[in-house]
Design a protein around this motif. Structure first.
Motif, PDB file in Angstrom:
ATOM      1  N   LYS A 239      85.474  74.117  73.591  1.00 46.29           N
ATOM      2  CA  LYS A 239      85.178  75.494  73.983  1.00 46.29           C
ATOM      3  C   LYS A 239      86.317  76.115  74.796  1.00 46.29           C
ATOM      4  O   LYS A 239      86.517  77.326  74.755  1.00 46.29           O
ATOM      5  CB  LYS A 239      83.874  75.548  74.771  1.00 46.29           C
ATOM      6  CG  LYS A 239      82.647  75.241  73.926  1.00 46.29           C
ATOM      7  CD  LYS A 239      81.369  75.426  74.724  1.00 46.29           C
ATOM      8  CE  LYS A 239      80.136  75.176  73.830  1.00 46.29           C
ATOM      9  NZ  LYS A 239      78.879  75.374  74.582  1.00 46.29           N
ATOM     10  N   ARG A 240      87.048  75.272  75.551  1.00 36.33           N
ATOM     11  CA  ARG A 240      88.164  75.777  76.362  1.00 36.33           C
ATOM     12  C   ARG A 240      89.460  75.220  75.761  1.00 36.33           C
ATOM     13  O   ARG A 240      89.672  74.008  75.744  1.00 36.33           O
ATOM     14  CB  ARG A 240      88.011  75.353  77.815  1.00 36.33           C
ATOM     15  CG  ARG A 240      86.709  75.827  78.468  1.00 36.33           C
ATOM     16  CD  ARG A 240      86.552  75.237  79.851  1.00 36.33           C
ATOM     17  NE  ARG A 240      86.567  73.768  79.824  1.00 36.33           N
ATOM     18  CZ  ARG A 240      86.596  72.981  80.898  1.00 36.33           C
ATOM     19  NH1 ARG A 240      86.611  73.521  82.100  1.00 36.33           N
ATOM     20  NH2 ARG A 240      86.610  71.672  80.771  1.00 36.33           N
ATOM     21  N   ARG A 258      89.779  80.215  67.981  1.00 37.80           N
ATOM     22  CA  ARG A 258      88.651  81.115  68.226  1.00 37.80           C
ATOM     23  C   ARG A 258      87.613  81.011  67.119  1.00 37.80           C
ATOM     24  O   ARG A 258      86.411  81.097  67.347  1.00 37.80           O
ATOM     25  CB  ARG A 258      89.142  82.568  68.330  1.00 37.80           C
ATOM     26  CG  ARG A 258      89.834  82.903  69.612  1.00 37.80           C
ATOM     27  CD  ARG A 258      88.870  83.079  70.779  1.00 37.80           C
ATOM     28  NE  ARG A 258      88.231  84.392  70.770  1.00 37.80           N
ATOM     29  CZ  ARG A 258      86.919  84.606  70.721  1.00 37.80           C
ATOM     30  NH1 ARG A 258      86.088  83.583  70.635  1.00 37.80           N
ATOM     31  NH2 ARG A 258      86.428  85.822  70.751  1.00 37.80           N
ATOM     32  N   GLY A 261      85.248  77.681  67.222  1.00 40.21           N
ATOM     33  CA  GLY A 261      84.348  77.425  68.343  1.00 40.21           C
ATOM     34  C   GLY A 261      84.955  77.578  69.712  1.00 40.21           C
ATOM     35  O   GLY A 261      84.255  77.416  70.723  1.00 40.21           O
ATOM     36  N   GLU A 263      85.766  79.273  72.876  1.00 38.71           N
ATOM     37  CA  GLU A 263      85.235  80.457  73.548  1.00 38.71           C
ATOM     38  C   GLU A 263      86.204  81.005  74.585  1.00 38.71           C
ATOM     39  O   GLU A 263      86.283  82.217  74.794  1.00 38.71           O
ATOM     40  CB  GLU A 263      83.894  80.112  74.207  1.00 38.71           C
ATOM     41  CG  GLU A 263      82.809  79.708  73.205  1.00 38.71           C
ATOM     42  CD  GLU A 263      81.526  79.283  73.887  1.00 38.71           C
ATOM     43  OE1 GLU A 263      81.480  79.312  75.147  1.00 38.71           O
ATOM     44  OE2 GLU A 263      80.561  78.924  73.180  1.00 38.71           O
ATOM     45  N   GLU A 264      86.922  80.101  75.232  1.00 38.09           N
ATOM     46  CA  GLU A 264      87.943  80.500  76.209  1.00 38.09           C
ATOM     47  C   GLU A 264      89.282  79.958  75.717  1.00 38.09           C
ATOM     48  O   GLU A 264      89.673  78.845  76.024  1.00 38.09           O
ATOM     49  CB  GLU A 264      87.625  79.940  77.593  1.00 38.09           C
ATOM     50  CG  GLU A 264      86.328  80.453  78.193  1.00 38.09           C
ATOM     51  CD  GLU A 264      86.054  79.828  79.548  1.00 38.09           C
ATOM     52  OE1 GLU A 264      87.025  79.399  80.216  1.00 38.09           O
ATOM     53  OE2 GLU A 264      84.874  79.744  79.933  1.00 38.09           O
ATOM     54  N   SER A 461      83.860  91.065  65.035  1.00 38.07           N
ATOM     55  CA  SER A 461      82.616  90.299  65.148  1.00 38.07           C
ATOM     56  C   SER A 461      82.328  89.515  63.872  1.00 38.07           C
ATOM     57  O   SER A 461      81.616  88.506  63.899  1.00 38.07           O
ATOM     58  CB  SER A 461      81.442  91.245  65.454  1.00 38.07           C
ATOM     59  OG  SER A 461      81.243  92.166  64.395  1.00 38.07           O
TER      60      SER A 461
END
Length: 593
Positions: A239-240, A258, A261, A263-264, A461
């Motif tokens: 995620k990071r 991205r 998966g 997120e950051e 999106s």
């Protein structure tokens, strides 16, 4: 100064700035006019003859033509040359009836291509119509090389790549996919008449920092990681994510992360933002997807917690330049910056790796353990072996690899025929008047004042949920027409006939950029440049100097600021000025069209 020799094909070639800047020298204004006329298939074939992969390059080219575009001298933005190329590719009809015929009888010469990237495919495209037998070796399961493994599908759909690769393979290339060549000597022992090495720059650079070995499972070399994603071996990421590097590969890594998966996702680069190697539009696309780019951060340590990567420690720096403009990164003495992360993607550069080339087969290696390759002929010190693309001089881009492939194909053809490879055939050149009537031209000479049109994109999106959904949607026909109208037709040259000029100064009066001057040509170039109506200070562009006229003056034109608008030719009462279309085609080994 000596009068300009307009019979030299390189003079007007240089004036067509976009074509001159293109490594493959694609005739840009010619295909843009065809797009404006909705002759998309004709425009595509003009591209295919030069750059081989119009659909691919219309989406992914590094666009060296656009900074050179003459439009950028009158407006902030150049013509969208690259995206117009895509318009031709997206709207063409079936071109297979326009492809060169492949002779059923071979010429008896066998060529091995190592690597199935753009350079090797270009060599195959040029040599197959001449009757060569081509064997293509690549460790990947399909052709395309780094176009397939390094360019994400959201930028380059597989269908587009497959179509243009297959156009070449279907010429009869014998493919050996899933085959890693571990010995060049073994290839030479198969009695090929010549071997072309287009294996790319397959090794990504690493960082030897504290914590590197302990966190190895979560630190990935960017190009290898992208390849694993492309071939379905990796479908998720932490995620990071921290991406190290500031080039286009780093932008591909962060945007791919991205979609898998992350997120950051953060891009962290040593240099200042403005000096990153990534193309401006690549940086913009990454930021549009919510990815911050942190500049002036130098990685110092991979942090480990409970035996697992948990972050990266950075030192903040600032760029300091000496009197010669050389940059140094100097610590700011601020507190170190720690960025938490689950995975690190390293995209800090690529380099060649030639462990599979023996050092006793006559190929000399030089700086950076690179083969010694002739820059004109692409021949190595073993005359039977040629290099091109990233394998020749280090990492570049697709269009440069194509240019290498064309020139290497000429050399291979000459070599196999027993001719000297340094005796290059001349380019194809035409210079034809565009006059149709007293005030009528066969091209649109109006200078449109439209600003550059923006290429629409799919909603972020949607694109972040599917790594294969193409982000850019391309121009529609109406927008493509308007963008094509911004082209200044720089290939339609202003050609001057001394014997018709009466020195009435009508052309001087009407020129909108004051690029014309009648003056005595009695000095060195620097002096002549200063005496023009508007001094010509850009030494990268020539000035056009006529023979002396009856008054002893010469007509002198600054090619740098001429807009090719044709007003001088329309106004001239004696037709001393004429607008003549200049078409320049780089020589190929095969007559493609």
């Amino acid at each position: 100064m000596r009068p300009t020799d307009v019979r030299d094909p390189e003079y007007f070639h240089k004036v067509v700035d976009c074509q001159y800047a293109c490594p493959a020298h694609t005739p840009v204004p010619e295909y843009i006019r065809l797009i404006a006329a909705q002759r998309y298939t004709d425009a595509y074939m003009i591209n295919w003859e030069s750059n081989v992969f119009p659909g691919v390059l219309g989406r992914t080219c590094d666009r060296p033509c656009e900074p050179a575009c003459r439009r950028g001298r009158v407006e902030e933005e150049p013509v969208a040359i690259c995206r117009l190329k895509r318009v031709a590719a997206d709207n063409k009809s079936d071109i297979r009836d326009r492809l060169p015929a492949i002779p059923k009888a071979k010429n008896g010469k066998r060529i091995a291509l190592i690597g199935a990237g753009p350079a090797s495919l270009t060599v195959a495209r040029d040599l197959m119509p001449l009757g060569y037998q081509i064997d293509l070796y690549d460790e990947q399961p399909a052709g395309g090389g780094f176009m397939r493994s390094q360019i994400p599908a959201f930028r380059l759909p597989e269908t587009v790549l497959n179509e243009e690769v297959d156009l070449i393979l279907d010429m009869g290339v014998v493919t050996h996919f899933n085959t890693y060549v571990d010995s060049l000597k073994s290839v030479l022992n198969k009695n090929y008449d010549a071997v072309f090495v287009g294996s790319g720059a397959p090794r990504g650079r690493d960082l030897n920092l504290p914590g590197r070995e302990e966190a190895a499972d979560n630190i990935h070399i960017g190009i290898d990681w992208l390849s694993s994603v492309a071939f379905g071996h990796i479908d998720s990421v932490g995620k990071r994510v921290v991406v190290l590097g500031g080039g286009n590969t780093a932008m591909d890594c962060c945007r791919t992360a991205r979609r898998l998966g992350g997120e950051e996702v953060k891009v962290v680069v040593r240099s200042p933002f403005a000096e990153m190697k990534a193309s401006p539009w690549e940086k913009e696309d990454a930021q549009h997807e919510g990815i911050p780019i942190l500049d002036n951060h130098v990685p110092k340590e991979f942090l480990i917690e409970d035996g697992r990567l948990c972050g990266v420690r950075f030192e903040k720096v600032k760029a300091v330049y000496d009197s010669d403009g050389k940059r140094s990164l100097v610590p700011t003495d601020e507190e170190p910056v720690v960025i938490p992360c689950d995975d690190v993607l390293m995209a800090i550069g690529q380099e060649n790796a030639f462990p599979w080339i023996e050092r006793d087969i006559g190929i000399d290696f030089g700086k950076w353990d690179m083969p010694v390759v002739d820059e004109q002929t692409f021949q190595s010190t073993n005359p039977q072996v040629f290099f091109g693309g990233d394998a020749a001089f280090g990492p570049e881009n697709v269009i440069t690899a194509v240019a290498h492939g064309h020139q290497a194909a000429i050399s291979i053809d000459l070599f196999c025929r027993g001719d000297a490879v340094d005796q290059r055939p001349p380019p194809g050149v035409t210079l034809v008047s565009q006059k149709m009537g007293i005030h009528e031209w066969s091209y649109d000479s109006a200078v449109e004042d439209d600003v550059r049109y923006v290429v629409p994109q799919a909603d972020v999106s949607e694109t972040l949920l599917d790594r294969k959904k193409e982000v850019e949607l391309g121009f529609d026909a109406q927008t493509a027409f308007r963008e094509a109208q911004r082209c200044l037709n720089c290939d339609v040259q202003t050609v001057f006939a001394e014997d018709r000029c009466i020195e009435c100064d009508a052309c001087i009066d009407i020129c909108p950029t004051d690029c014309l001057t009648f003056a005595v040509n009695d000095g060195e170039e620097e002096q002549v440049r200063e005496k023009l109506k508007m001094p010509a200070h850009n030494r990268e562009q020539d000035i056009y100097v006529s023979e002396d006229l009856k008054t002893g003056r010469a007509m002198i034109k600054d090619e740098n600021v001429c807009l090719h608008c044709g007003l001088c030719a329309e106004r001239c009462p004696t037709a001393a000025w004429d607008m003549q279309k200049f078409y320049y085609s780089v020589t190929k080994a095969a007559s493609i069209l």
